[in-house]
Scaffold this motif. Structure first.
Motif, PDB file in Angstrom:
ATOM      1  N   ILE A 154       0.837  -1.207   0.000  1.00 52.56           N
ATOM      2  CA  ILE A 154       0.000   0.000   0.000  1.00 52.56           C
ATOM      3  C   ILE A 154       0.868   1.252   0.000  1.00 52.56           C
ATOM      4  O   ILE A 154       0.571   2.243  -0.686  1.00 52.56           O
ATOM      5  CB  ILE A 154      -0.962  -0.015   1.206  1.00 52.56           C
ATOM      6  N   GLU A 155       1.969   1.222   0.760  1.00 60.98           N
ATOM      7  CA  GLU A 155       2.895   2.355   0.754  1.00 60.98           C
ATOM      8  C   GLU A 155       3.456   2.594  -0.649  1.00 60.98           C
ATOM      9  O   GLU A 155       3.599   3.742  -1.096  1.00 60.98           O
ATOM     10  CB  GLU A 155       4.055   2.092   1.723  1.00 60.98           C
ATOM     11  N   ILE A 156       3.787   1.517  -1.345  1.00 60.22           N
ATOM     12  CA  ILE A 156       4.295   1.637  -2.712  1.00 60.22           C
ATOM     13  C   ILE A 156       3.251   2.270  -3.604  1.00 60.22           C
ATOM     14  O   ILE A 156       3.538   3.185  -4.387  1.00 60.22           O
ATOM     15  CB  ILE A 156       4.711   0.246  -3.249  1.00 60.22           C
ATOM     16  N   ARG A 157       2.028   1.798  -3.482  1.00 57.15           N
ATOM     17  CA  ARG A 157       0.939   2.317  -4.331  1.00 57.15           C
ATOM     18  C   ARG A 157       0.634   3.789  -4.039  1.00 57.15           C
ATOM     19  O   ARG A 157       0.490   4.601  -4.960  1.00 57.15           O
ATOM     20  CB  ARG A 157      -0.317   1.477  -4.106  1.00 57.15           C
ATOM     21  N   ASP A 158       0.555   4.147  -2.758  1.00 56.73           N
ATOM     22  CA  ASP A 158       0.083   5.485  -2.381  1.00 56.73           C
ATOM     23  C   ASP A 158       1.173   6.534  -2.295  1.00 56.73           C
ATOM     24  O   ASP A 158       0.888   7.733  -2.343  1.00 56.73           O
ATOM     25  CB  ASP A 158      -0.637   5.420  -1.033  1.00 56.73           C
ATOM     26  N   ASP A 159       2.425   6.122  -2.184  1.00 60.23           N
ATOM     27  CA  ASP A 159       3.525   7.076  -2.053  1.00 60.23           C
ATOM     28  C   ASP A 159       4.463   7.001  -3.246  1.00 60.23           C
ATOM     29  O   ASP A 159       4.584   7.956  -4.038  1.00 60.23           O
ATOM     30  CB  ASP A 159       4.292   6.816  -0.757  1.00 60.23           C
ATOM     31  N   LEU A 160       5.109   5.850  -3.405  1.00 57.83           N
ATOM     32  CA  LEU A 160       6.124   5.716  -4.457  1.00 57.83           C
ATOM     33  C   LEU A 160       5.579   6.024  -5.842  1.00 57.83           C
ATOM     34  O   LEU A 160       6.212   6.743  -6.623  1.00 57.83           O
ATOM     35  CB  LEU A 160       6.703   4.302  -4.431  1.00 57.83           C
ATOM     36  N   LEU A 161       4.397   5.518  -6.165  1.00 57.48           N
ATOM     37  CA  LEU A 161       3.867   5.684  -7.524  1.00 57.48           C
ATOM     38  C   LEU A 161       3.283   7.069  -7.764  1.00 57.48           C
ATOM     39  O   LEU A 161       2.738   7.329  -8.833  1.00 57.48           O
ATOM     40  CB  LEU A 161       2.823   4.605  -7.822  1.00 57.48           C
TER      41      LEU A 161
END
Length: 303
Positions: A235-242
């Motif tokens: 979820i962190e990857i989806r909501d922050d990184l991307l």
């Protein structure tokens, strides 16, 4: 080694150093980097000229053993060995030179310092094959008064990463790779070398998913084995990184009993392997790795 009578200056009369600077540089351009290193030992004037001209090694590789160090300058090797009783041998071009009363580490460190500080090396690789990496790794750089200018740094089998990184210029270092390192110490993430780099790769080492956000500033990163790759981390990857404009790609290899649960974070309900086009901006893939059984690969690339 200085020639007789040339300790302070080159031989009197007409010499290379009497020529205009542009002519001297044209002569130096004809010499190979190893020849330049030899020339700078002739006298102080030549040393100054070579230092101003600089050295041009694209890649420097260092192999550390228990009783020797080999340094390869664009593939040309010099080996510094322990000759016992406080002496050393230096082997270059199949010729051995005995150096009395000087430790091989000291000689290797001095020559490495010259090669790095006079040269903006594109790539530096340090591979530890010795048992005591904590002493040897940092000892090579302890004499440096300024940081080494390196764009791509690869550290293999070295444990003292936190101590090593500050020896490299944070403004120059763009890409660093760690092989066989201990678990990443969170203190490394406060170093400028970590913060300013654009690319990072971690191989043959475990990375805890709870530190995933510390990777988000990299344009590209690869993690060989992610432990505890949780739904929360995805979820962190989806909501922050991307959502970051600088992010380009990442590869994460991990163990999982149900990788499809991770894919659901992207609202994916299809078959396996998973191929997702997310927000018309990223290609997201999740599939079994071809490298190792029971290992999965999560890949994201900007379209």
């Amino acid at each position: 080694m200085s020639l007789p009578g040339q300790d302070a200056q080159c031989a009197k009369g007409v010499s290379l150093l009497n020529l205009p600077l542009d002519v001297v540089n044209q002569v130096l351009e004809k010499l190979e980097p190893m020849e330049l290193l030899t020339a700078r030992k002739v006298c102080r004037s030549l040393r100054t000229s070579v230092d101003k001209f600089g050295l041009h090694f694209n890649k420097i590789s260092i192999y550390i053993y228990d009783d020797s160090i080999s340094i390869f300058l664009d593939g040309i090797g010099v080996t510094y060995s322990d000759a016992r009783n406080g002496s050393s041998t230096v082997t270059y071009n199949a010729q051995k030179t005995l150096v009395d009363g000087v430790n091989f580490m000291e000689i290797a460190s001095k020559d490495l310092k010259i090669s790095l500080t006079l040269n903006h090396t594109s790539k530096l690789e340090i591979c530890n094959k010795a048992h005591n990496s904590h002493i040897y790794g940092t000892s090579l750089f302890q004499s440096f008064k300024k940081c080494a200018n390196v764009k791509v740094l690869t550290l293999i089998g070295l444990k003292d990463i936190l101590t090593m990184l500050p020896y490299f210029d944070a403004e120059t270092l763009e890409n660093f790779q760690l092989w066989g390192a201990d678990a990443i110490d969170e203190q490394i993430t406060i170093l400028d070398q970590w913060k300013n780099a654009k690319k990072f790769q971690l191989w043959n080492s475990d990375f805890d998913a709870k530190f995933i956000s510390h990777l988000f500033h990299f344009q590209c990163f690869t993690i060989n084995t992610m432990t505890e790759f949780s739904i929360e981390a995805m979820i962190e990857i989806r909501d922050d990184l991307l959502r970051r404009s600088t992010f380009e790609s990442c590869y994460i290899y991990f163990n999982s009993s149900n990788p499809k649960e991770l894919a659901k974070v992207f609202n994916y309900t299809g078959g396996y392997p998973c191929k997702i086009e997310y927000n018309n901006r990223f290609a997201v893939e999740l599939e079994e790795s071809t490298f190792e059984p029971n290992l999965f690969e999560f890949c994201v690339k900007r379209l």
